[in-house]
Design an enzyme around this catalytic site. Structure first.
Site, mmCIF file in Angstrom:
data_model
loop_
_atom_site.group_PDB
_atom_site.id
_atom_site.type_symbol
_atom_site.label_atom_id
_atom_site.label_comp_id
_atom_site.label_asym_id
_atom_site.label_seq_id
_atom_site.Cartn_x
_atom_site.Cartn_y
_atom_site.Cartn_z
ATOM 1 N N HIS A 1 0.823 -1.219 0.000
ATOM 2 C CA HIS A 1 0.000 0.000 0.000
ATOM 3 C C HIS A 1 0.860 1.273 0.000
ATOM 4 O O HIS A 1 0.416 2.323 0.466
ATOM 5 C CB HIS A 1 -0.949 0.028 1.207
ATOM 6 C CG HIS A 1 -1.782 -1.198 1.362
ATOM 7 N ND1 HIS A 1 -2.963 -1.384 0.672
ATOM 8 C CD2 HIS A 1 -1.599 -2.312 2.116
ATOM 9 C CE1 HIS A 1 -3.482 -2.558 1.006
ATOM 10 N NE2 HIS A 1 -2.665 -3.153 1.865
ATOM 11 N N SER B 1 15.936 20.049 -17.251
ATOM 12 C CA SER B 1 14.850 21.001 -17.487
ATOM 13 C C SER B 1 15.379 22.189 -18.274
ATOM 14 O O SER B 1 16.508 22.629 -18.075
ATOM 15 C CB SER B 1 14.285 21.476 -16.143
ATOM 16 O OG SER B 1 13.509 22.655 -16.297
ATOM 17 N N LYS C 1 17.486 20.176 -12.210
ATOM 18 C CA LYS C 1 16.635 19.011 -12.420
ATOM 19 C C LYS C 1 17.364 17.866 -13.147
ATOM 20 O O LYS C 1 18.177 18.085 -14.029
ATOM 21 C CB LYS C 1 15.398 19.388 -13.245
ATOM 22 C CG LYS C 1 14.439 20.315 -12.554
ATOM 23 C CD LYS C 1 13.777 19.673 -11.341
ATOM 24 C CE LYS C 1 12.859 18.531 -11.700
ATOM 25 N NZ LYS C 1 11.691 18.949 -12.492
ATOM 26 N N GLU D 1 9.688 7.302 -17.322
ATOM 27 C CA GLU D 1 8.370 7.878 -17.568
ATOM 28 C C GLU D 1 7.861 7.512 -18.958
ATOM 29 O O GLU D 1 6.655 7.280 -19.154
ATOM 30 C CB GLU D 1 8.429 9.394 -17.396
ATOM 31 C CG GLU D 1 8.640 9.811 -15.936
ATOM 32 C CD GLU D 1 8.871 11.291 -15.751
ATOM 33 O OE1 GLU D 1 8.928 11.730 -14.596
ATOM 34 O OE2 GLU D 1 9.015 12.015 -16.770
#
Length: 461
Positions: free
Chosen positions: A156, A277, A283, A290
């Site tokens: 969970h 970025s 970043k 992804e």
């Protein structure tokens, strides 16, 4: 060159031709179409349609065409023919004249395209199997290099019990092993040859279809001509295999995205699979993961589309089945590339051991061990579970770990607790106790790594 037209008084509207023609994507089956044609030439020669010399001339020309196409298959896409079958026949006629027009005797584009696609699927299976093995080997390598290193385990998305990083990696190795076996099963099921089914009723020529099937690498011929030309189970099965495997890849990507986050910092991804970025200089984004996660939906969508396309098709062949190829080609390409991208992610992955240990210690992940300790002292498990729940609540209020509570504090909840409680609450002890098949004990992980190494050493990848 159209393979039909005698019954028509005018040609198709250009808009219909653009909508109907499939060469722009089915060109990928050019080699398979030629290979099927070579074997068909032998079959109709044995059936008395061709002379020995005609058969030799046809096969020689087809072999030349095969070599030419192999060098630049993509250029076929813009050749202007209706489909790959038209292209191959036109090129063959250019080489041998009217003899090329004999090759289609007893054959239909219906069984021809069914054959081409099955042959393509066979080859695609082999390529994906190699990609799966490549990924499995990379996973086993990373698991081996990190044996015994503690890692937080979750249910969970809440810290549950400590595991090892190796155990987590091997969980995905097991998923991809099922993908491998599933793909082998799919290949076995598709090993039937539709060539000779003709348009729908079977060829009228005396063809030994089982012999023809074996010459093309199949186990046997299909046993019903209606089914032979309309069956696309192998497409749906491959897309199903791809979808399940992409779900595994997506779960892997999600785990690593979380573990790589600034909040967790359990792992660090290589610069090779991350990007920055355009605005924020600091970043380092997990773009490879992804994209894998995003492409899962693309592949599952291909399966859904194919299922819907075929759900109400009457027998035998319908032009709807032309919709099988684009989504299949795209899905298999996506799956194949995603497997190799996942391999690349693991090539440069780094475990931040201290962060992982700190997380494994947090969240009272040794609470189950305390409950088992109470059981060993004669307390029924349900009662032990309740006691430990109250102990955890107390520890939270005091901002202490379970191993930092005193025996006196423990005795407020159960008189059976003594100094012997502390060793069993240590992470190494928790891991070592689970020394069963599939358990998290480092000894079991070492055994599993060796087993996987032996299996993967027999496979190409």
């Amino acid at each position: 060159m159209a393979l039909w037209g005698g019954r028509f008084t005018q040609g198709p509207d250009q808009r219909f031709k653009d909508y109907n023609d499939s060469l722009k994507f089915d060109y990928r089956m050019a080699l398979e179409d030629i290979e099927g044609s070579i074997c068909w030439a032998d079959a109709i020669y044995k059936a008395g349609v061709l002379t020995e010399q005609e058969n030799k001339d046809l096969k020689k020309a087809l072999a030349e065409l095969h070599d030419e196409v192999s060098k630049d298959i993509d250029s076929i896409a813009t050749a202007g023919d209706e489909d790959i079958h038209s292209y191959v026949e036109r090129r063959l006629i250019e080489k041998v004249g009217n003899l090329g027009k004999k090759l289609h005797t007893g054959r239909s584009r219906n069984d021809q395209v069914a054959l081409d696609l099955k042959l393509w699927c066979h080859k695609a299976v082999d390529d994906v199997l190699k990609a799966l093995v490549h990924l499995q080997k990379e996973l086993v390598k990373v698991a081996d290099e990190n044996q015994g290193k503690i890692f937080p385990g979750y249910t969970h998305l809440q810290r549950a019990q400590p595991v090892t990083f190796t155990h987590w990696v091997l969980a995905y190795a097991q998923m991809f092993e099922r993908d491998y076996q599933r793909l082998l099963n799919a290949k076995e099921l598709m090993s039937t040859c539709p060539l000779g089914s003709a348009a729908l009723a079977g060829t009228a020529y005396n063809i030994d279809r089982d012999e023809l099937a074996r010459s093309l690498g199949f186990k046997c011929a299909t046993r019903n001509s209606l089914d032979g030309v309309s069956d696309r189970d192998h497409v749906m099965e491959l897309l199903s295999c791809a979808s399940i495997s992409m779900v595994h890849l997506s779960r892997l990507a999600e785990d690593l995205i979380i573990y790589n986050s600034g909040e967790a910092k359990f792992v660090e991804l290589s610069d090779k699979v991350t990007s920055g970025s355009s605005l924020m200089p600091q970043k380092k984004n997990p773009d490879a993961l992804e994209l894998i996660r995003g492409k899962c939906g693309r592949v599952v969508g291909a399966l859904t589309g194919m299922l819907v396309t075929t759900k109400a098709l009457p027998l035998a062949y319908d032009k709807d089945l032309q919709e099988d190829k684009e989504r299949l080609f795209d899905a298999i390409d996506t799956w194949h590339d995603s497997l190799y991208m996942a391999s690349l992610v693991f090539e440069g992955i780094k475990l931040n051991e201290q962060n992982a240990i700190d997380a494994a210690k947090g969240g009272y992940s040794n609470a189950t061990e305390l409950a088992d300790y109470l059981v060993s002292k004669g307390i029924p498990f349900r009662e032990a579970h309740s006691i430990v729940g109250r102990v955890v609540l107390y520890a939270i209020s005091k901002q202490k770990a379970l191993e930092d509570l005193t025996v006196a504090e423990y005795k407020e909840f159960s008189e059976v607790v003594g100094d012997d409680v502390y060793p069993i609450l240590q992470l190494d002890s928790i891991l070592a106790k689970r020394d069963i098949i599939g358990g998290v004990a480092p000894r079991q992980s070492a055994i599993e790594i060796e087993n996987l190494k032996k299996v993967l050493a027999t496979r190409e990848g």
